[in-house]
Design a protein around this motif. Structure first.
Motif, mmCIF file in Angstrom:
data_model
loop_
_atom_site.group_PDB
_atom_site.id
_atom_site.type_symbol
_atom_site.label_atom_id
_atom_site.label_comp_id
_atom_site.label_asym_id
_atom_site.label_seq_id
_atom_site.Cartn_x
_atom_site.Cartn_y
_atom_site.Cartn_z
ATOM 1 N N LEU A 1 63.179 49.774 29.086
ATOM 2 C CA LEU A 1 64.355 50.575 28.773
ATOM 3 C C LEU A 1 64.111 52.031 29.160
ATOM 4 N N LEU A 2 65.139 52.681 29.711
ATOM 5 C CA LEU A 2 65.020 54.072 30.141
ATOM 6 C C LEU A 2 65.516 54.979 29.024
ATOM 7 N N ASP A 3 64.610 55.694 28.406
ATOM 8 C CA ASP A 3 64.971 56.511 27.249
ATOM 9 C C ASP A 3 65.960 57.600 27.620
ATOM 10 N N LEU A 4 66.997 57.752 26.775
ATOM 11 C CA LEU A 4 68.008 58.784 26.992
ATOM 12 C C LEU A 4 67.843 59.957 26.039
ATOM 13 N N ASP A 5 67.690 59.657 24.750
ATOM 14 C CA ASP A 5 67.647 60.747 23.778
ATOM 15 C C ASP A 5 66.730 60.472 22.589
ATOM 16 N N GLY A 6 65.853 59.499 22.712
ATOM 17 C CA GLY A 6 64.973 59.166 21.596
ATOM 18 C C GLY A 6 65.528 58.102 20.674
ATOM 19 N N HIS A 7 66.805 57.787 20.825
ATOM 20 C CA HIS A 7 67.429 56.749 20.003
ATOM 21 C C HIS A 7 68.099 55.688 20.875
ATOM 22 N N PHE A 8 68.764 56.138 21.925
ATOM 23 C CA PHE A 8 69.427 55.232 22.854
ATOM 24 C C PHE A 8 68.657 55.192 24.175
ATOM 25 N N GLY A 9 68.746 54.029 24.826
ATOM 26 C CA GLY A 9 68.100 53.883 26.122
ATOM 27 C C GLY A 9 68.998 53.147 27.094
ATOM 28 N N LEU A 10 68.832 53.409 28.374
ATOM 29 C CA LEU A 10 69.668 52.834 29.421
ATOM 30 C C LEU A 10 69.015 51.578 29.985
ATOM 31 N N ASN A 11 69.828 50.529 30.167
ATOM 32 C CA ASN A 11 69.346 49.295 30.763
ATOM 33 C C ASN A 11 68.734 49.597 32.138
ATOM 34 N N PRO A 12 67.567 49.057 32.437
ATOM 35 C CA PRO A 12 66.928 49.374 33.717
ATOM 36 C C PRO A 12 67.738 48.968 34.943
ATOM 37 N N ALA A 13 68.695 48.053 34.785
ATOM 38 C CA ALA A 13 69.555 47.693 35.916
ATOM 39 C C ALA A 13 70.415 48.868 36.360
ATOM 40 N N ALA A 14 70.592 49.848 35.468
ATOM 41 C CA ALA A 14 71.391 51.041 35.779
ATOM 42 C C ALA A 14 70.514 52.235 36.110
ATOM 43 N N ALA A 15 69.298 51.978 36.543
ATOM 44 C CA ALA A 15 68.340 53.061 36.801
ATOM 45 C C ALA A 15 68.863 54.088 37.798
#
Length: 394
Positions: A80-94
């Motif tokens: 998972l690509l961390d966004l803000d310490g709580h939410f993360g972006l699916n790696p397919a949307a890298a």
């Protein structure tokens, strides 16, 4: 359904006067940019099939999320690509991460239309595109109704880039619809003739190549190995039209109905979305991208708990995506309702905390100075909206 539209087809007769010429608008209509400097653009992308926002932007910081989604939940340690310490972006949307870092991308969690009934795709999309308070309440699309109240909208056009007319831009106000007519496509010898004829005119030759590629594309794309390329072609076509006389464009990306094997199935449309947004940015160029807002939205979200087929079912609260140089991104917007005990709608869905129509209204207000009375009375009947909207802040 009331329609007043011009259909743009890549046919023998209309080829050079439709997509190709529009793509080459800076060559043929150089006065466009000087005539109305600072014109803003607005692109809507309908994510058909109910995109799982909890998979795209995962609340990995919420205790219990992993237990609710044992095969779908990720963490920064598992890709998972961390966004803000709580939410993360699916790696397919890298491919979207550079936009996030440059504050040209934002996500709005826990949004929905007023639809709460049978979680039907047909009814959900009707409400998403009509902008009404109830199913079948409005017979026209909210983006078409907006054209009637946008200042100077008669001087600038809207384009529906699809193989069939979509409700969102349907209505009495003039809208062009691009679609390919495979039975009227130029023959090979004709295309070779055109290529030779305009070989000495690089801008026109480039537009010809762009239109030729787009002829094979649509947003109701069948699953095949070239799907991503076709998505990019349609996004590029929309962007080229926005560089000319057009200021509003709409298209769709399908494939989000992930009931079974979601981990694998979710990857492709997510990559398509990232490719579409990045193609819009690249094709528009820095100057126009800085005046552009892209809103990607879906008919409803999906269940918080994964099902027995390693997928998710139709839900309520979902996620919208905002992109563009005209937004203040790098943020998760909206009020997060949580996913703990007692926090779910009907003990199954993400609880909606905002109306997705408010996001669209805020973008129309920001981009085209549409008045509050028009937004709540003509475009989105029943919507509560004012200049204090959270989506106008920052």
């Amino acid at each position: 359904m009331t329609l007043s539209m011009n259909r743009i087809s890549l046919s023998r007769r209309g080829f050079l006067t439709s997509a190709c010429c529009l793509a080459a608008a800076p060559v043929f209509t150089p006065v466009t940019f000087a005539a109305m400097p600072g014109d803003n653009r607005f692109v809507t992308i309908v994510l058909r099939g109910a995109m799982d926002g909890l998979d795209l932007v995962q609340p990995y910081g919420d205790a219990g999320f992993a237990a609710l989604r044992p095969t779908l939940a990720l963490t920064p340690d598992t890709g998972l690509l961390d966004l803000d310490g709580h939410f993360g972006l699916n790696p397919a949307a890298a491919e979207l991460m550079p936009l996030w870092k440059s504050r040209e991308l934002a996500f709005v969690h826990a949004v929905s239309t007023p639809y709460r009934d049978q979680r039907s795709h047909f009814d959900g999309q009707d409400m998403l595109e009509s902008g009404g308070d109830h199913v079948a309440e409005e017979k026209t699309g909210w983006l078409n109704r907006a054209l009637a109240v946008i200042p100077r909208s008669d001087a600038r056009k809207a384009i529906d880039v699809n193989t069939s007319t979509e409700l969102i831009l349907s209505g009495p106000n003039n809208v062009d619809v691009w679609a390919s007519d495979s039975n009227l496509a130029p023959a090979r010898d004709e295309m070779q003739f055109l290529a030779r004829l305009y070989a000495g005119d690089p801008p026109f030759a480039a537009a010809l190549a762009e239109a030729t590629r787009a002829d094979a594309a649509s947003m109701m794309i069948e699953a095949d190995g070239q799907r991503g390329e076709k998505v990019a072609d349609v996004a590029a076509l929309a962007a080229n039209m926005l560089k000319g006389d057009y200021r509003i464009a709409s298209f769709s990306i399908s494939g989000w109905d992930t009931h079974i094997g979601q981990a694998g199935q979710f990857k492709r449309p997510t990559q398509d979305l990232a490719k579409a947004i990045n193609t819009l940015k690249t094709t528009l160029g820095p100057e126009i991208w800085a005046k552009t807002v892209v809103l990607a939205m879906t008919e409803f979200g999906r269940t918080v708990r994964q099902n027995g087929s390693a997928g998710t079912d139709h839900g309520t609260g979902g996620c919208a995506v905002l992109a563009g140089g005209a937004i203040n991104g790098g943020r998760i917007l909206g009020k997060w309702p949580g996913i703990g005990d007692g926090q779910l709608l009907d003990d199954r869905d993400l609880m909606p905390t905002a109306d997705v129509r408010e996001i669209a209204a805020a973008m129309l207000y920001r981009q085209f100075d549409v008045g509050v009375d028009d937004l709540t009375g003509k475009i989105f009947p029943g919507l509560e909206f004012d200049k204090g909207s959270q989506f106008l802040k920052g």
